[in-house]
Write a protein that holds these residues in place. Structure first.
Motif, PDB file in Angstrom:
ATOM      1  N   SER A 201       0.824  -1.213   0.000  1.00 41.46           N
ATOM      2  CA  SER A 201       0.000   0.000   0.000  1.00 41.46           C
ATOM      3  C   SER A 201       0.860   1.266   0.000  1.00 41.46           C
ATOM      4  O   SER A 201       0.573   2.229  -0.717  1.00 41.46           O
ATOM      5  CB  SER A 201      -0.910   0.027   1.215  1.00 41.46           C
ATOM      6  OG  SER A 201      -1.813  -1.052   1.186  1.00 41.46           O
ATOM      7  N   HIS A 202       1.886   1.265   0.835  1.00 43.75           N
ATOM      8  CA  HIS A 202       2.751   2.449   0.928  1.00 43.75           C
ATOM      9  C   HIS A 202       3.464   2.707  -0.383  1.00 43.75           C
ATOM     10  O   HIS A 202       3.646   3.852  -0.789  1.00 43.75           O
ATOM     11  CB  HIS A 202       3.760   2.274   2.070  1.00 43.75           C
ATOM     12  CG  HIS A 202       4.613   1.052   1.950  1.00 43.75           C
ATOM     13  ND1 HIS A 202       4.087  -0.210   1.831  1.00 43.75           N
ATOM     14  CD2 HIS A 202       5.956   0.905   1.903  1.00 43.75           C
ATOM     15  CE1 HIS A 202       5.083  -1.087   1.731  1.00 43.75           C
ATOM     16  NE2 HIS A 202       6.225  -0.426   1.765  1.00 43.75           N
ATOM     17  N   LEU A 203       3.865   1.624  -1.069  1.00 40.93           N
ATOM     18  CA  LEU A 203       4.600   1.777  -2.329  1.00 40.93           C
ATOM     19  C   LEU A 203       3.679   2.329  -3.418  1.00 40.93           C
ATOM     20  O   LEU A 203       4.061   3.227  -4.176  1.00 40.93           O
ATOM     21  CB  LEU A 203       5.185   0.431  -2.758  1.00 40.93           C
ATOM     22  CG  LEU A 203       6.150  -0.212  -1.756  1.00 40.93           C
ATOM     23  CD1 LEU A 203       6.556  -1.595  -2.216  1.00 40.93           C
ATOM     24  CD2 LEU A 203       7.385   0.676  -1.560  1.00 40.93           C
ATOM     25  N   ALA A 204       2.451   1.792  -3.456  1.00 41.79           N
ATOM     26  CA  ALA A 204       1.479   2.279  -4.449  1.00 41.79           C
ATOM     27  C   ALA A 204       1.195   3.758  -4.205  1.00 41.79           C
ATOM     28  O   ALA A 204       1.233   4.567  -5.128  1.00 41.79           O
ATOM     29  CB  ALA A 204       0.193   1.458  -4.363  1.00 41.79           C
ATOM     30  N   GLY A 205       0.927   4.100  -2.967  1.00 40.51           N
ATOM     31  CA  GLY A 205       0.611   5.477  -2.633  1.00 40.51           C
ATOM     32  C   GLY A 205       1.741   6.430  -2.969  1.00 40.51           C
ATOM     33  O   GLY A 205       1.536   7.454  -3.610  1.00 40.51           O
ATOM     34  N   LEU A 206       2.947   6.072  -2.541  1.00 40.65           N
ATOM     35  CA  LEU A 206       4.102   6.943  -2.784  1.00 40.65           C
ATOM     36  C   LEU A 206       4.372   7.081  -4.275  1.00 40.65           C
ATOM     37  O   LEU A 206       4.639   8.178  -4.770  1.00 40.65           O
ATOM     38  CB  LEU A 206       5.353   6.389  -2.084  1.00 40.65           C
ATOM     39  CG  LEU A 206       5.413   6.576  -0.573  1.00 40.65           C
ATOM     40  CD1 LEU A 206       6.591   5.810   0.014  1.00 40.65           C
ATOM     41  CD2 LEU A 206       5.512   8.057  -0.203  1.00 40.65           C
ATOM     42  N   LEU A 207       4.298   5.967  -4.993  1.00 47.10           N
ATOM     43  CA  LEU A 207       4.582   6.002  -6.432  1.00 47.10           C
ATOM     44  C   LEU A 207       3.622   6.934  -7.160  1.00 47.10           C
ATOM     45  O   LEU A 207       4.045   7.858  -7.850  1.00 47.10           O
ATOM     46  CB  LEU A 207       4.479   4.595  -7.020  1.00 47.10           C
ATOM     47  CG  LEU A 207       4.657   4.519  -8.539  1.00 47.10           C
ATOM     48  CD1 LEU A 207       6.091   4.833  -8.931  1.00 47.10           C
ATOM     49  CD2 LEU A 207       4.239   3.154  -9.083  1.00 47.10           C
ATOM     50  N   TYR A 208       2.321   6.707  -6.976  1.00 43.92           N
ATOM     51  CA  TYR A 208       1.340   7.456  -7.768  1.00 43.92           C
ATOM     52  C   TYR A 208       1.202   8.900  -7.297  1.00 43.92           C
ATOM     53  O   TYR A 208       1.138   9.819  -8.106  1.00 43.92           O
ATOM     54  CB  TYR A 208      -0.012   6.751  -7.738  1.00 43.92           C
ATOM     55  CG  TYR A 208       0.047   5.342  -8.298  1.00 43.92           C
ATOM     56  CD1 TYR A 208       0.624   5.107  -9.543  1.00 43.92           C
ATOM     57  CD2 TYR A 208      -0.460   4.261  -7.587  1.00 43.92           C
ATOM     58  CE1 TYR A 208       0.703   3.818 -10.060  1.00 43.92           C
ATOM     59  CE2 TYR A 208      -0.400   2.970  -8.097  1.00 43.92           C
ATOM     60  CZ  TYR A 208       0.186   2.753  -9.326  1.00 43.92           C
ATOM     61  OH  TYR A 208       0.260   1.498  -9.838  1.00 43.92           O
ATOM     62  N   ARG A 209       1.136   9.103  -5.993  1.00 42.06           N
ATOM     63  CA  ARG A 209       0.932  10.470  -5.515  1.00 42.06           C
ATOM     64  C   ARG A 209       2.164  11.345  -5.779  1.00 42.06           C
ATOM     65  O   ARG A 209       2.048  12.464  -6.249  1.00 42.06           O
ATOM     66  CB  ARG A 209       0.571  10.499  -4.034  1.00 42.06           C
ATOM     67  CG  ARG A 209       0.270  11.930  -3.585  1.00 42.06           C
ATOM     68  CD  ARG A 209       0.063  12.044  -2.106  1.00 42.06           C
ATOM     69  NE  ARG A 209      -1.253  11.561  -1.710  1.00 42.06           N
ATOM     70  CZ  ARG A 209      -1.677  11.592  -0.449  1.00 42.06           C
ATOM     71  NH1 ARG A 209      -0.897  12.066   0.502  1.00 42.06           N
ATOM     72  NH2 ARG A 209      -2.875  11.158  -0.141  1.00 42.06           N
ATOM     73  N   THR A 210       3.340  10.795  -5.482  1.00 43.30           N
ATOM     74  CA  THR A 210       4.553  11.586  -5.673  1.00 43.30           C
ATOM     75  C   THR A 210       4.744  11.924  -7.149  1.00 43.30           C
ATOM     76  O   THR A 210       5.112  13.047  -7.494  1.00 43.30           O
ATOM     77  CB  THR A 210       5.785  10.824  -5.139  1.00 43.30           C
ATOM     78  OG1 THR A 210       5.500  10.376  -3.826  1.00 43.30           O
ATOM     79  CG2 THR A 210       7.008  11.726  -5.108  1.00 43.30           C
ATOM     80  N   THR A 211       4.466  10.952  -8.001  1.00 41.12           N
ATOM     81  CA  THR A 211       4.569  11.186  -9.440  1.00 41.12           C
ATOM     82  C   THR A 211       3.647  12.323  -9.859  1.00 41.12           C
ATOM     83  O   THR A 211       4.043  13.230 -10.594  1.00 41.12           O
ATOM     84  CB  THR A 211       4.195   9.908 -10.216  1.00 41.12           C
ATOM     85  OG1 THR A 211       5.121   8.883  -9.874  1.00 41.12           O
ATOM     86  CG2 THR A 211       4.227  10.152 -11.719  1.00 41.12           C
ATOM     87  N   SER A 212       2.436  12.268  -9.353  1.00 39.47           N
ATOM     88  CA  SER A 212       1.464  13.292  -9.705  1.00 39.47           C
ATOM     89  C   SER A 212       1.905  14.680  -9.201  1.00 39.47           C
ATOM     90  O   SER A 212       1.729  15.687  -9.894  1.00 39.47           O
ATOM     91  CB  SER A 212       0.112  12.888  -9.144  1.00 39.47           C
ATOM     92  OG  SER A 212      -0.713  13.987  -9.003  1.00 39.47           O
ATOM     93  N   PHE A 213       2.475  14.732  -8.019  1.00 39.33           N
ATOM     94  CA  PHE A 213       2.978  16.002  -7.490  1.00 39.33           C
ATOM     95  C   PHE A 213       4.104  16.544  -8.359  1.00 39.33           C
ATOM     96  O   PHE A 213       4.126  17.721  -8.719  1.00 39.33           O
ATOM     97  CB  PHE A 213       3.493  15.817  -6.055  1.00 39.33           C
ATOM     98  CG  PHE A 213       2.407  15.707  -5.020  1.00 39.33           C
ATOM     99  CD1 PHE A 213       1.089  16.055  -5.316  1.00 39.33           C
ATOM    100  CD2 PHE A 213       2.694  15.268  -3.746  1.00 39.33           C
ATOM    101  CE1 PHE A 213       0.087  15.952  -4.363  1.00 39.33           C
ATOM    102  CE2 PHE A 213       1.697  15.164  -2.779  1.00 39.33           C
ATOM    103  CZ  PHE A 213       0.398  15.501  -3.089  1.00 39.33           C
ATOM    104  N   VAL A 214       5.053  15.675  -8.693  1.00 42.19           N
ATOM    105  CA  VAL A 214       6.194  16.099  -9.521  1.00 42.19           C
ATOM    106  C   VAL A 214       5.683  16.622 -10.865  1.00 42.19           C
ATOM    107  O   VAL A 214       6.140  17.651 -11.358  1.00 42.19           O
ATOM    108  CB  VAL A 214       7.175  14.926  -9.735  1.00 42.19           C
ATOM    109  CG1 VAL A 214       8.217  15.279 -10.793  1.00 42.19           C
ATOM    110  CG2 VAL A 214       7.857  14.560  -8.424  1.00 42.19           C
TER     111      VAL A 214
END
Length: 341
Positions: free
Chosen positions: A56-69
DNA sequence: CACTAGAA
DNA sequence: TTCTAGTGG
């Protein structure tokens, strides 16, 4: 649980584009905990790979951080170090609550009560060292800087804001203010949705900015008095007074000026040393100047090897995220060059 | 929570 | 194109 003093603060709505080009420090534990508790399948269990590792943490970090960047934000993740001794009681209490929730979860599974299963699965979520280590690893692969706080992440993030190393601190709770962060962003998500505590219901929420100085001026108190209110209400580092919430705390401090005066007036001067210790921690928490903020290219090979080969992520999604990060990086580089010529 | 395929 | 329900891992 941060001190429940948010009610006293006014927030201003902001849009994602206000954050374009801005460096935002995230309290990593805060973010990861939210992902692990909310990114879940229909059964209420966190997402896992076929070997049972939480993802869950990996999915969240991957997608949200990507979207922020992609939207121009330069994220920094600040991780916790050693918790102070003052926090021991809070940590123990949380562990007890988790254990209780786990028992209730087992009962709910026996009864087959879906809503209860979901609720208690979430409440019994715990963040183990592997989850933290993998989060650091993934962020590094994505080229996102991480900072290790010697103690509390919120305190380090607030310090970095004071140093003007970052433009904002993003957090869901208000501890950052007690540590002196002048500008906090709340509700910063991709979808603009947030889960209601306790219920499996999502509501639309706009990101908002909380300006600490403005709020102090409006409330007519100093930063020190704000900390005093927090101490009276109770924080992770001290037990507050019974039946004193944000409003009562404000009233008491307005009347008496300091928490010492409030405690004396209630004949609770025996609590003064305890409060003073917590206050000293808020005012001078252990922080480090030893950090470097550099945003690198995302390493597609490493991300695929880890997320897809080891954690069952889809190649398409991971490669897509990689491309988005690197495209956004290129675009930024180009505009900064354009400014030179 | 974020993504995405299919509905509207 | 925008929205919703269901999936992801």
């Amino acid at each position: 649980m941060g001190a429940d003093i948010g009610d006293l603060l006014e927030r201003d709505e902001i849009s994602a584009k206000d954050l374009d080009g801005k460096i935002v420090a995230f309290d990593a534990f805060n973010v990861i905990y939210q992902f692990v508790t909310t990114i879940r399948g229909r059964d209420g269990q966190a997402l896992t790979d076929t070997n049972g590792n939480i993802t869950s943490h990996l999915a969240g970090l991957l997608y949200r951080t990507t979207s922020f960047v992609e939207s121009g934000i330069k994220p920094v993740f600040v991780f916790d170090g050693e918790p102070p001794e003052l926090k021991a009681e809070t940590i123990e209490k949380r562990r007890e609550l988790r254990d209780k929730a786990h028992e209730k979860w087992k009962l709910a599974v026996e009864k087959g009560d879906t809503a209860e299963i979901y609720k208690y699965a979430q409440a019994s979520a715990r963040i183990d060292p592997q989850v933290i280590d993998e989060s650091k690893m993934l962020l590094s692969m994505m080229g996102i800087p991480i900072v290790e706080s010697p103690s509390e992440g919120e305190a380090q993030a607030a310090f970095m804001l004071e140093q003007k190393s970052v433009d904002y601190v993003s957090s869901q709770d208000y501890d950052a203010f007690i540590f002196g962060a002048p500008l906090v962003i709340r509700n910063l998500t991709v979808s603009g949705k947030r889960k209601l505590p306790g219920k499996n219901v999502y509501v639309d929420v706009a990101p908002e900015k909380v300006d600490f100085q403005k709020n102090l001026a409006r409330l007519g108190i100093t930063k020190e008095q704000f900390i005093d209110i927090a101490l009276l209400v109770g924080t992770d580092f001290n037990k507050g007074l019974e039946r004193v919430g944000a409003k009562t705390g404000l009233k008491l401090i307005r009347e008496k000026g300091t928490f010492e005066a409030v405690l004396r007036s209630k004949e609770k001067e025996d609590l003064i040393p305890e409060f003073q210790k917590a206050k000293a921690f808020f005012e001078h928490p252990p922080v480090t100047r030893d950090y470097v903020l550099r945003w690198e290219k995302a390493d597609a090979d490493k991300m695929v090897e880890f997320l897809c080969r080891k954690r069952d992520f889809s190649d398409d999604r991971v490669l897509n995220a990689c491309q988005k990060i690197n495209a956004a990086r290129m675009a930024k580089k180009k505009t900064t060059l354009d400014q030179w010529f």
